[in-house]
Design a protein around this motif. Structure first.
Motif, PDB file in Angstrom:
ATOM      1  N   PRO A   1       0.820  -1.231   0.000  1.00  0.00           N
ATOM      2  CA  PRO A   1       0.000   0.000   0.000  1.00  0.00           C
ATOM      3  C   PRO A   1       0.843   1.265   0.000  1.00  0.00           C
ATOM      4  CG  PRO A   1       0.018  -0.961   2.162  1.00  0.00           C
ATOM      5  CD  PRO A   1       0.760  -1.905   1.289  1.00  0.00           C
ATOM      6  N   VAL A   2       1.687   1.402  -1.004  1.00  0.00           N
ATOM      7  CA  VAL A   2       2.518   2.596  -1.164  1.00  0.00           C
ATOM      8  C   VAL A   2       2.296   3.110  -2.578  1.00  0.00           C
ATOM      9  CG1 VAL A   2       4.846   3.495  -1.119  1.00  0.00           C
ATOM     10  CG2 VAL A   2       4.228   1.643   0.397  1.00  0.00           C
ATOM     11  N   VAL A   3       1.985   4.383  -2.704  1.00  0.00           N
ATOM     12  CA  VAL A   3       1.736   4.933  -4.036  1.00  0.00           C
ATOM     13  C   VAL A   3       3.066   5.139  -4.737  1.00  0.00           C
ATOM     14  CG1 VAL A   3       0.745   6.838  -5.316  1.00  0.00           C
ATOM     15  CG2 VAL A   3      -0.347   6.058  -3.243  1.00  0.00           C
ATOM     16  N   VAL A   4       3.258   4.439  -5.865  1.00  0.00           N
ATOM     17  CA  VAL A   4       4.504   4.544  -6.616  1.00  0.00           C
ATOM     18  C   VAL A   4       4.313   5.436  -7.835  1.00  0.00           C
ATOM     19  CG1 VAL A   4       6.201   3.210  -7.899  1.00  0.00           C
ATOM     20  CG2 VAL A   4       5.294   2.316  -5.793  1.00  0.00           C
TER      21      VAL A   4
ATOM     22  N   TYR B   1       3.104   8.458  -9.261  1.00  0.00           N
ATOM     23  CA  TYR B   1       2.603   9.780  -8.928  1.00  0.00           C
ATOM     24  C   TYR B   1       2.138  10.545 -10.160  1.00  0.00           C
ATOM     25  CZ  TYR B   1       4.742   9.324  -4.344  1.00  0.00           C
ATOM     26  OH  TYR B   1       5.073   8.928  -3.104  1.00  0.00           O
TER      27      TYR B   1
ATOM     28  N   TYR C   1      12.283   3.473 -11.419  1.00  0.00           N
ATOM     29  CA  TYR C   1      12.620   2.825 -10.155  1.00  0.00           C
ATOM     30  C   TYR C   1      13.709   1.778 -10.309  1.00  0.00           C
ATOM     31  CZ  TYR C   1       8.997   4.997  -7.440  1.00  0.00           C
ATOM     32  OH  TYR C   1       8.247   5.907  -6.770  1.00  0.00           O
TER      33      TYR C   1
ATOM     34  N   ILE D   1       9.543  -0.951  -3.983  1.00  0.00           N
ATOM     35  CA  ILE D   1       9.653  -0.421  -2.619  1.00  0.00           C
ATOM     36  C   ILE D   1      10.204  -1.478  -1.671  1.00  0.00           C
ATOM     37  CG2 ILE D   1       8.294   0.524  -0.724  1.00  0.00           C
ATOM     38  CD1 ILE D   1       8.720   2.462  -2.872  1.00  0.00           C
TER      39      ILE D   1
END
Lengths: 145, 84, 125, 88
Positions: free
Chosen positions: A68-71, A73, C70, D58
């Protein structure tokens, strides 16, 4: 095929958390030393936190769910795309606090155990009962005299 | 395919953590019990990774692998070394 | 893209070499007789089994365009992790061996293979 | 690429389980801590590979944290064994 195997494996994970919970409860109640009780209590709280996170998991067919991390943008529909495949962030936010509070409680219990060992010379609960009983006898006799 | 791999890894880590929890509870020597507890924490970190919770892993690894063994080893050094 | 393909293939080869070293170190740490011989297997597992596949994963991330910008983040973190393990694995193994030798926590037996004595024992029986 | 990485995953699982067997039956504390050390470093490499395989950029930072704190556990036990003095 995958629809049959994946729920079975997730059930194995859930049952193993419950078994860890039961073993840690046995350790808290049946082991005499206070240090062993502290170790079992940390395992107990970790298993409970794992159950809370496991509730928020979800199975997305064909790929793993996203964290649940917004990558993304740049595009305006990035958060909407994330909400279709991401896991539930609310249990993670709660467990994050619970871990830190558990650390503080463990530090407090370590300090109390050190004080018990300094005063009575042992940390075994079975010996501590006997020592306290003898001391109470002597004190009451001293008060009567 | 990939979701099957994730579920399989999760099940392996969970079963391994059962073994190490049992050993950490029944072990007489307390230093070895702390090492077993550290292995159990590592397996739980792998499970948290596969449950897609990176922030939980970032908090739980220092607490479970680093600080708990440190303070419990400090406690064992000041008090008894053997259960019973 | 040529260099992306080259990065991916080299990274995949490194990951495969890391898997082989990992299996070898795991078998060695189970089969060796005492602690000071097992240090060898553990450091094989740290360098060959952890540093090499971490660099390989970084190269694979560098050569996969579907990660977007990324991929440089993933590659940088992977290389940093590899360098950290390259330093810390040896330092930790050395500190542990020194402490064990000073505290006499493990039996110190030289691992010598004496074929003549084994043959004599077999013949004597 | 993803298929080839998926074929290499079981080798890592087997290696981690074999390290866990040594942790389970090691006779002294030093053996167990050494096996935990190797297990942690291999798990850090494995987490990096998994985050590349899952396409979740991440998640890769957890490997760095795992490597650093496994080393800290190693140093704690070494210091406990050597001088029986922790914290200074």
């Amino acid at each position: 095929m995958n629809e049959l195997i994946i729920p079975y494996l997730l059930t194995v994970v859930f049952v193993s958390f419950v078994i860890n919970l039961v073993i840690a409860l046995y350790g808290i109640f049946a082991r005499p030393t206070l240090v062993k009780k502290i170790i079992a209590l940390t395992i107990f709280s970790d298993s409970l936190n794992s159950l809370a996170i496991f509730v928020g998991y979800r199975v997305v067919s064909g790929r793993v769910p996203a964290p649940p991390v917004v990558v993304n943008y740049t595009s305006p529909q990035g958060p909407a795309q994330l909400a279709k495949v991401a896991v539930d962030p609310l249990p993670q936010a709660l467990v994050l606090t619970a871990i830190v509070i558990g650390l503080a409680v463990t530090l407090f219990m370590v300090k109390v155990t050190m004080q018990v060992h300094r005063v009575y010379g042992t940390t075994s609960v079975r010996k501590l009962e006997r020592i306290e009983y003898v001391n109470k006898e002597e004190k009451s006799e001293g008060v009567v005299e | 395919m990939i979701d099957l791999i994730a579920a399989l890894l999760m099940a392996v880590a969970a079963v391994t953590s059962i073994v190490f929890t049992y050993l950490a509870v029944v072990e007489k020597n307390l230093v070895q019990a702390v090492v077993f507890s550290a292995v159990q924490s590592t397996m739980y970190a792998l499970i948290y990774f596969l449950l897609m919770a990176p922030d939980i892993v970032l908090v739980y690894l220092p607490v479970g692998v680093g600080i708990y063994p440190a303070i419990v080893l400090l406690l064992i050094k000041k008090t008894d070394k053997v259960d019973e | 893209m040529l260099w992306e393909t080259v990065c991916s293939v080299v990274g995949l080869i490194l990951v495969a070499v890391g898997a082989f070293c990992d299996i070898a170190a795991a078998i060695g740490i189970n089969r060796f007789p005492n602690f000071f011989v097992r240090l060898h297997a553990a450091t094989v597992g740290a360098i060959g089994g952890a540093v090499v596949p971490t660099f390989g994963a970084g190269l694979i991330a560098l050569g996969s365009p579907e990660l977007g910008n990324y991929r440089f983040f993933v590659a940088g973190v992977s290389f940093t992790t590899g360098l950290m393990i390259m330093i810390l694995g040896q330092a930790g193994a050395h500190a542990l061996a020194r402490a064990t030798l000073k505290a006499k926590a493990a039996p110190l037996e030289p691992c010598v293979h004496n074929a003549l004595r084994e043959r004599e024992e077999v013949r004597g029986e | 690429m993803s298929l080839a990485l998926s074929c290499l995953i079981p080798l890592y699982i087997v290696a981690i389980v074999l390290y866990a067997v040594r942790v389970l039956k090691g006779p002294t504390v030093s053996d167990r801590v050494l096996a935990v050390d190797a297990l942690g470093f291999d798990l850090a490499a494995f987490l990096t590979i998994l985050s590349v395989l899952f396409r979740a950029p991440i998640m890769v930072t957890t490997a760095l944290v795992l490597a650093l704190w496994i080393y800290a556990l190693d140093i704690y036990v070494a210091k406990y064994l050597e001088s029986k003095e922790m914290g200074d």
